[in-house]
Design an enzyme around this catalytic site. Structure first.
Site, PDB file in Angstrom:
ATOM      1  N   HIS A  64       0.697  -1.151   0.255  1.00  0.00           N
ATOM      2  CA  HIS A  64       0.162   0.045   0.267  1.00  0.00           C
ATOM      3  C   HIS A  64       0.980   1.496  -0.010  1.00  0.00           C
ATOM      4  O   HIS A  64       2.070   1.676  -0.081  1.00  0.00           O
ATOM      5  CB  HIS A  64      -0.551   0.170   0.988  1.00  0.00           C
ATOM      6  CG  HIS A  64      -0.276  -0.300   1.956  1.00  0.00           C
ATOM      7  ND1 HIS A  64       0.532  -0.583   3.133  1.00  0.00           N
ATOM      8  CD2 HIS A  64      -0.604   1.095   3.180  1.00  0.00           C
ATOM      9  CE1 HIS A  64       1.093   0.021   4.193  1.00  0.00           C
ATOM     10  NE2 HIS A  64       0.385   0.356   4.843  1.00  0.00           N
ATOM     11  N   HIS A  66       0.997   3.976   2.275  1.00  0.00           N
ATOM     12  CA  HIS A  66       1.815   4.528   3.255  1.00  0.00           C
ATOM     13  C   HIS A  66       2.931   4.620   2.988  1.00  0.00           C
ATOM     14  O   HIS A  66       3.951   3.383   2.811  1.00  0.00           O
ATOM     15  CB  HIS A  66       1.418   3.702   4.603  1.00  0.00           C
ATOM     16  CG  HIS A  66      -0.158   4.051   4.625  1.00  0.00           C
ATOM     17  ND1 HIS A  66      -0.952   3.616   5.939  1.00  0.00           N
ATOM     18  CD2 HIS A  66      -0.748   5.033   5.216  1.00  0.00           C
ATOM     19  CE1 HIS A  66      -2.271   3.592   6.075  1.00  0.00           C
ATOM     20  NE2 HIS A  66      -1.982   5.057   5.769  1.00  0.00           N
ATOM     21  N   ASP A  68       6.033   4.077   5.038  1.00  0.00           N
ATOM     22  CA  ASP A  68       6.825   3.270   5.040  1.00  0.00           C
ATOM     23  C   ASP A  68       7.067   1.776   4.787  1.00  0.00           C
ATOM     24  O   ASP A  68       7.685   1.060   4.686  1.00  0.00           O
ATOM     25  CB  ASP A  68       6.415   3.111   6.837  1.00  0.00           C
ATOM     26  CG  ASP A  68       5.108   2.364   6.730  1.00  0.00           C
ATOM     27  OD1 ASP A  68       4.192   3.327   6.511  1.00  0.00           O
ATOM     28  OD2 ASP A  68       4.920   1.531   8.266  1.00  0.00           O
ATOM     29  N   HIS A  69       6.032   1.375   3.485  1.00  0.00           N
ATOM     30  CA  HIS A  69       6.078   0.847   3.331  1.00  0.00           C
ATOM     31  C   HIS A  69       6.411   0.843   1.244  1.00  0.00           C
ATOM     32  O   HIS A  69       6.749  -0.480   0.638  1.00  0.00           O
ATOM     33  CB  HIS A  69       4.413   0.001   2.743  1.00  0.00           C
ATOM     34  CG  HIS A  69       4.261  -0.601   3.770  1.00  0.00           C
ATOM     35  ND1 HIS A  69       4.350  -1.834   4.447  1.00  0.00           N
ATOM     36  CD2 HIS A  69       4.147   0.296   5.058  1.00  0.00           C
ATOM     37  CE1 HIS A  69       3.567  -2.051   6.057  1.00  0.00           C
ATOM     38  NE2 HIS A  69       3.604  -0.791   6.423  1.00  0.00           N
ATOM     39  N   HIS A 144      -7.345  -1.702   6.040  1.00  0.00           N
ATOM     40  CA  HIS A 144      -6.531  -0.892   6.775  1.00  0.00           C
ATOM     41  C   HIS A 144      -6.263   0.588   6.242  1.00  0.00           C
ATOM     42  O   HIS A 144      -8.140   1.010   5.568  1.00  0.00           O
ATOM     43  CB  HIS A 144      -4.882  -0.951   5.621  1.00  0.00           C
ATOM     44  CG  HIS A 144      -3.780  -0.079   6.403  1.00  0.00           C
ATOM     45  ND1 HIS A 144      -3.745  -0.371   7.339  1.00  0.00           N
ATOM     46  CD2 HIS A 144      -2.838   0.677   6.238  1.00  0.00           C
ATOM     47  CE1 HIS A 144      -2.346   0.157   8.582  1.00  0.00           C
ATOM     48  NE2 HIS A 144      -1.724   0.645   6.943  1.00  0.00           N
ATOM     49  N   HIS A 272       6.167  -4.830  12.217  1.00  0.00           N
ATOM     50  CA  HIS A 272       5.820  -3.954  11.417  1.00  0.00           C
ATOM     51  C   HIS A 272       5.343  -3.669  13.475  1.00  0.00           C
ATOM     52  O   HIS A 272       4.126  -2.853  13.109  1.00  0.00           O
ATOM     53  CB  HIS A 272       4.507  -3.943  10.815  1.00  0.00           C
ATOM     54  CG  HIS A 272       3.754  -2.785  10.621  1.00  0.00           C
ATOM     55  ND1 HIS A 272       3.048  -2.017  11.548  1.00  0.00           N
ATOM     56  CD2 HIS A 272       4.341  -1.906   9.981  1.00  0.00           C
ATOM     57  CE1 HIS A 272       3.090  -0.805  10.472  1.00  0.00           C
ATOM     58  NE2 HIS A 272       3.823  -0.578   9.805  1.00  0.00           N
TER      59      HIS A 272
HETATM   60 ZN   LIG Z   1       3.098   0.306   8.013  1.00  0.00          ZN
HETATM   61 ZN   LIG Z   2      -0.514   1.589   6.729  1.00  0.00          ZN
END
Ligand SMILES: [Zn+2]
Ligand SMILES: [Zn+2]
Length: 310
Positions: A64, A66, A68-69, A144, A272
């Site tokens: 996805h 976000h 941090d990914h 999410h 995570h």
């Molecule tokens: Zn994340």
């Molecule tokens: Zn996320």
């Protein structure tokens, strides 16, 4: 000859930076192919640290959008270009990802010297997205705050293993192939000449790995992951933050372990971790109290998928 199926953890953190913990990225090695799953900030440095040659990557999956990914993706793709890559690269992720990369490359006048094949992954709809000779990949619908997909890697059934000592030296290649496929060798009158059970051993069971990050607790994909070898499930929080986890669409260690139990998976890997937890032992303790076969997604560790001891 056993085929490689192993997972190396490059990052196990969540969105807020914490020294010593990196955002999500994992490298799956199957046969001789490299699959990168998520690509948090700094992933290319993590690959170098692990002595994994980025040039060998062929498939990248993003869960996805976000940061941090995927904040490590444009730099990685640019570096592959600088290194003179010409081989094709296959990228799977949310539709918006291509738009983001296009803007970044347009304004830096970056022209990739290699074909980048982007395949948008439809959120909320599980299904096959990639079919290779040795495995298939399916998307998993996660829950999410924004569209988010997990990925399930399933090894195809392997061939039976010939028992070399028992085989006559002059056995035709075609017979060997048929024995490996599990067929008996029969003559024209219907007499069995060689029984596959006498000359070969059963193939080991196919291995499978599911990557589920980020998501709140849901049993929506329980059937899809039933009985798999290894489940990675995010555990951003401990159960002391259960209400908060639900509000922000994340899961607790106890919830991940509950899902692993209900799905009857062989092993569970958790990661995570929120930066509010400086130590990760609590996650292991909490998850193992429900599902003993739980392991921490420790950065730098390589886990052999489908092996009794991780
Ligand atoms: Zn994340
Ligand atoms: Zn996320």
């Amino acid at each position: 000859m056993s085929m490689t199926f192993q997972l190396t953890i490059l990052g196990s953190g969540s969105a807020t930076p914490l020294l010593g913990r990196h955002p999500t990225a994992q490298l799956l090695e199957i046969d001789s192919d490299y699959f990168l799953v998520d690509c948090g900030e700094g992933t290319q440095f993590r690959l170098l640290e692990q002595r994994i040659r980025p040039g060998r990557l062929r498939y990248i999956f993003i869960s996805h959008l976000h940061g941090d990914h995927y904040f490590g993706l444009a730099p990685l793709l640019s570096s592959l270009n600088l290194a003179g890559r010409t081989e094709e690269l296959y990228l799977f992720g949310p539709a918006g990802l291509l738009e983001i990369l296009t803007v970044q490359f347009r304004h830096s006048d970056t022209r990739l010297g290699y074909p980048l094949h982007f395949q948008p992954v439809e959120p909320g709809r599980p299904g096959p997205i990639l079919d290779l000779p040795q495995l298939t990949v399916e998307s998993i619908p996660l829950e999410h705050r924004i569209d988010c997909s997990g990925y399930l890697f399933r090894e195809k059934p392997r061939k039976r293993k010939l028992i070399k000592e028992k085989l006559p030296a002059d056995m035709p290649i075609d017979y060997l192939r048929r024995l490996k496929d599990g067929q008996d060798i029969v003559d024209e009158a219907g007499n069995v000449l060689f029984r596959t059970d006498d000359y070969s051993l059963p193939a080991p069971p196919p291995r499978s790995y599911a990557f589920c990050s980020d998501t709140r607790y849901t049993e929506k994909f329980l059937q899809q992951i039933a009985g798999i070898s290894l489940l990675y499930h995010e555990t951003t929080f401990l159960d002391d933050q259960l209400a908060r986890a639900g509000e922000v669409f994340h899961a607790t260690a106890r919830q991940a372990a509950t899902l692993a139990t209900k799905a009857g998976v062989q092993q569970l890997l958790i990661g995570h971790f929120s930066s509010r937890y400086k130590q990760t032992e609590g996650f292991l303790e909490e998850a193992r109290s429900v599902f003993p076969e739980t392991y921490l997604a420790t950065e730098g560790h390589t886990f052999p998928v489908g092996s009794a001891a991780l």
